[in-house]
Design a protein around this motif. Structure first.
Motif, mmCIF file in Angstrom:
data_model
loop_
_atom_site.group_PDB
_atom_site.id
_atom_site.type_symbol
_atom_site.label_atom_id
_atom_site.label_comp_id
_atom_site.label_asym_id
_atom_site.label_seq_id
_atom_site.Cartn_x
_atom_site.Cartn_y
_atom_site.Cartn_z
ATOM 1 N N UNK A 147 -8.691 7.577 3.753
ATOM 2 C CA UNK A 147 -8.829 9.064 3.682
ATOM 3 C C UNK A 147 -7.648 9.858 2.854
ATOM 4 N N UNK A 148 -6.433 9.434 2.732
ATOM 5 C CA UNK A 148 -5.523 9.947 1.921
ATOM 6 C C UNK A 148 -5.480 9.215 0.669
ATOM 7 N N UNK A 149 -6.219 8.195 0.382
ATOM 8 C CA UNK A 149 -6.417 7.459 -1.028
ATOM 9 C C UNK A 149 -7.473 8.459 -1.793
ATOM 10 N N UNK A 150 -8.052 9.363 -1.170
ATOM 11 C CA UNK A 150 -8.805 10.281 -1.749
ATOM 12 C C UNK A 150 -8.124 11.349 -2.553
ATOM 13 N N UNK A 151 -6.712 11.387 -2.130
ATOM 14 C CA UNK A 151 -5.634 12.552 -2.664
ATOM 15 C C UNK A 151 -4.423 11.894 -3.559
ATOM 16 N N UNK A 152 -4.316 10.894 -3.489
ATOM 17 C CA UNK A 152 -3.235 10.043 -4.162
ATOM 18 C C UNK A 152 -3.487 8.611 -4.399
ATOM 19 N N UNK A 153 -2.854 8.213 -5.296
ATOM 20 C CA UNK A 153 -3.083 6.646 -5.412
ATOM 21 C C UNK A 153 -1.677 5.729 -5.111
ATOM 22 N N UNK A 154 -0.877 6.655 -4.842
ATOM 23 C CA UNK A 154 0.539 6.275 -4.706
ATOM 24 C C UNK A 154 0.758 5.806 -3.206
ATOM 25 N N UNK A 155 -0.077 4.861 -2.481
ATOM 26 C CA UNK A 155 -0.074 4.764 -1.142
ATOM 27 C C UNK A 155 -0.553 3.134 -0.929
ATOM 28 N N UNK A 156 0.106 2.627 0.108
ATOM 29 C CA UNK A 156 -0.207 1.251 0.541
ATOM 30 C C UNK A 156 -0.408 1.256 2.133
ATOM 31 N N UNK A 157 -0.878 0.248 2.677
ATOM 32 C CA UNK A 157 -0.728 -0.056 3.896
ATOM 33 C C UNK A 157 0.017 -1.229 4.369
ATOM 34 N N UNK A 158 0.585 -1.275 5.677
ATOM 35 C CA UNK A 158 1.396 -2.443 6.260
ATOM 36 C C UNK A 158 0.754 -2.532 7.648
ATOM 37 N N UNK A 159 0.519 -4.057 7.865
ATOM 38 C CA UNK A 159 0.281 -4.434 9.096
ATOM 39 C C UNK A 159 1.354 -5.428 9.616
ATOM 40 N N UNK A 160 1.898 -5.102 10.724
ATOM 41 C CA UNK A 160 2.899 -6.324 10.951
ATOM 42 C C UNK A 160 2.595 -7.607 11.319
ATOM 43 N N UNK A 161 2.959 -8.848 11.174
ATOM 44 C CA UNK A 161 2.744 -10.162 11.499
ATOM 45 C C UNK A 161 2.760 -10.178 12.956
ATOM 46 N N UNK A 162 1.690 -10.405 13.594
ATOM 47 C CA UNK A 162 1.905 -10.673 15.277
ATOM 48 C C UNK A 162 2.808 -11.611 15.546
ATOM 49 N N UNK A 163 2.773 -12.877 14.757
ATOM 50 C CA UNK A 163 3.662 -13.860 15.183
ATOM 51 C C UNK A 163 4.972 -13.860 14.976
ATOM 52 N N UNK A 164 5.513 -13.198 13.706
ATOM 53 C CA UNK A 164 6.807 -13.110 13.265
ATOM 54 C C UNK A 164 7.498 -11.683 13.440
ATOM 55 N N UNK A 165 6.743 -10.637 13.528
ATOM 56 C CA UNK A 165 7.478 -9.272 13.973
ATOM 57 C C UNK A 165 7.000 -8.844 15.265
#
Length: 570
Positions: A101-119
């Motif tokens: 959704x927000x990529x429709x308004x900016x390219x300065x965006x990323x996503x992050x999912x924590x590692x279940x086993x490490x984090x």
């Protein structure tokens, strides 16, 4: 395992009769509607025809104005935004929705999912450090964060702002975020408290579009993702969740996103999805990515815009799901052996089992499997980064969260819902925790709650069941918590012909009552009754009414939930 048959309280007779007349339906069906809070023609219309226009104003949610204001500032200044989410289905669909959704308004965006086993679960120090090292100044967390007080305080020292979108119960103190979107906050006036995490993200997108006078298709295009999260997170299918699930299923069955379409194809079921199909077909595959490897693989699939890449991602996730099945079956067998080899464990009112080598990603599934055998609150633990981490599951009617709250001083952290939770504990505290958890549960749970129950909606006779009856039931979908498929009970039922076993556990049989049509029936897990049911011997059954489709042939079928040969139930 023998089950308790619990008959729902009858609704007001006058209201039931009037509703049956207004809707021109069977009085038994009208009775079920009244039990579910539908008492007049208008409420029935809203129930059978859910409308997107009936969604609540997103700005009724506490801090929504602050969230939109901070996002507008970030977009205006071209700040780097990090979308942060949990590794389960609700988390990955939430991240996919918010990022897209927000990529429709900016390219300065990323996503992050924590590692279940490490984090582990929730906001991690590693995730915040990643944001700081890469110049992110705003983190939008989804399906987590409401209890991450220390982590968000740490982010504040690094000049990173947080907007939390969560649906879990808050702690006594709220974290110092710019905005905390959570209807379960005590001070939040939002009228519906049971949105999934992805639903909170959907409301954020809806609020942004309302603020900037954007068309609704900008956020409604993600409604199939919201539906998948509702199905997987087992939230009540009422109010807004019912509206979102209803329209999300329509989109899934007519115009699914490219990623979900590829996953449907690899699963072998291409169309006619119900919410139950999503729970047992799509959700386990999405979950498998985070259980067996990294949940970012699921997000990649959900974000796919090219069919070829989506097919590759769905194939990878399907293989991970196959690995997950093998792993959880093996661990379940080991856990059952641990219990059965210890007489004390068998006799308890709780299950707490641990092995250092168990796969962290599947122990939640194992906990659910153990409840199928020993119906009682269950905790399964494994070793992780010098601590023990685990998943807890409860039984219907017992508040697991409150029981864990009574053990809070023994836990490093915990969080979750009434029926499911995650927890972390120091190894030296496992016996103390096991003993106290047992004592708390034993002193608060009733014997009835330690027997699985079947909630019966109405008593009917087979002669009432016809095509119209089933079509009205079908219009009550989508089914889920607080709006389950109606379960009926009928007495003085007889078999015709000889029952037979399908596979190793399931029973196929034909049933009738006096002067009724013969109904084809299936009893999943009821093979033990093959030799117990005799011709001319009456018995009682509880069941749902379904339409069975086989080779394009449609016929009514009874899905038998339980059988009582002596015609007695409680």
């Amino acid at each position: 395992m023998k089950k308790r048959w619990v008959r729902a309280a009858k609704g007001n007779i006058e209201t039931t009769d009037l509703l049956a007349q207004q809707l021109n339906i069977n009085s038994s069906l009208a009775e079920i509607l009244v039990q579910r809070g539908i008492s007049c023609f208008d409420s029935a219309r809203d129930y059978f025809r859910p409308q997107m226009s009936h969604l609540h104003d997103p700005f009724l949610m506490k801090d929504m104005d602050k969230a939109i204001e901070r996002i507008d500032l970030a977009l205006t200044k071209n700040e780097k935004i990090l979308i942060y989410g949990d590794y389960d289905v609700d988390g990955t669909t939430s991240v996919a929705l918010a990022f897209s959704f927000f990529s429709q308004f900016t390219s300065n965006i990323e996503y992050y999912i924590p590692d279940r086993h490490k984090e582990g679960y929730g906001i991690s120090t590693a995730g915040i450090d990643y944001a700081a090292e890469n110049g992110f100044t705003l983190i939008i967390s989804l399906d987590c964060g409401i209890k991450a007080n220390d982590k968000i305080a740490y982010a504040n020292t690094l000049n990173i702002d947080f907007i939390v979108c969560d649906h879990h119960l808050p702690g006594d103190e709220l974290p110092a975020a710019i905005a905390l979107l959570d209807p379960k906050r005590n001070d939040c006036p939002y009228p519906f408290k049971e949105l999934a995490g992805c639903g909170i993200g959907f409301k954020l997108a809806q609020a942004y579009c309302h603020t900037h006078q954007l068309t609704s298709d900008k956020y409604e295009q993600y409604i199939d993702l919201v539906m998948v999260s509702i199905a997987a997170d087992i939230v009540p299918v009422i109010d807004e969740n019912r509206i979102l699930a209803y329209h999300g299923l329509i989109k899934l069955n007519t115009q699914p996103s490219i990623g979900l379409k590829a996953l449907m194809e690899i699963s072998g079921k291409h169309k006619d999805y119900t919410l139950t199909d999503v729970v047992f077909t799509l959700a386990p595959r999405i979950n498998a990515a985070g259980r067996m490897n990294h949940a970012s693989e699921a997000v990649k699939m959900l974000l796919c815009t090219e069919s070829t890449i989506a097919q590759e991602q769905s194939l990878l996730i399907n293989l991970q799901n196959t690995e997950r099945k093998t792993s959880d079956q093996s661990i379940t067998a080991e856990a059952l052996a641990l219990i059965e080899d210890c007489e004390i464990l068998v006799s308890k009112k709780t299950t707490v089992v641990y092995h250092e080598s168990w796969n962290k990603g599947v122990i939640g599934i194992v906990a659910s499997r153990l409840i199928e055998k020993y119906y009682r609150p269950t905790v399964v633990l494994t070793a992780s980064n010098g601590l023990l981490t685990g998943s807890a599951r409860s039984v219907a009617g017992f508040d697991l969260y409150e029981a864990l709250l009574g053990c809070e001083d023994l836990l490093v952290q915990f969080g979750g819902h009434k029926f499911a939770a995650g927890l972390t504990i120091k190894p030296e505290n496992i016996q103390l925790f096991s003993d106290r958890f047992e004592n708390i549960v034993a002193s608060t749970i009733t014997d009835d709650l330690l027997k699985p129950e079947i909630n019966i909606d109405s008593e009917i006779e087979f002669r009432q069941i016809d095509g119209k009856f089933q079509r009205i039931i079908a219009q009550m979908e989508p089914f889920g918590p607080l709006n389950m498929a109606p379960i009926f009970v009928s007495h003085n039922v007889f078999i015709t012909g000889k029952p037979y076993v399908v596979g190793t556990k399931h029973l196929k049989l034909n049933l009738k009552q006096q002067n009724s049509t013969i109904f084809e029936s299936i009893g999943f897990g009821l093979a033990e009754y093959e030799s117990l049911l005799q011709p001319n011997q009456p018995f009682s059954v509880c069941y749902t009414v379904e339409e069975n489709i086989w080779k394009d042939q449609r016929r009514l079928q009874l899905n038998i939930k339980a059988i009582e040969i002596d015609n007695q139930y409680n």
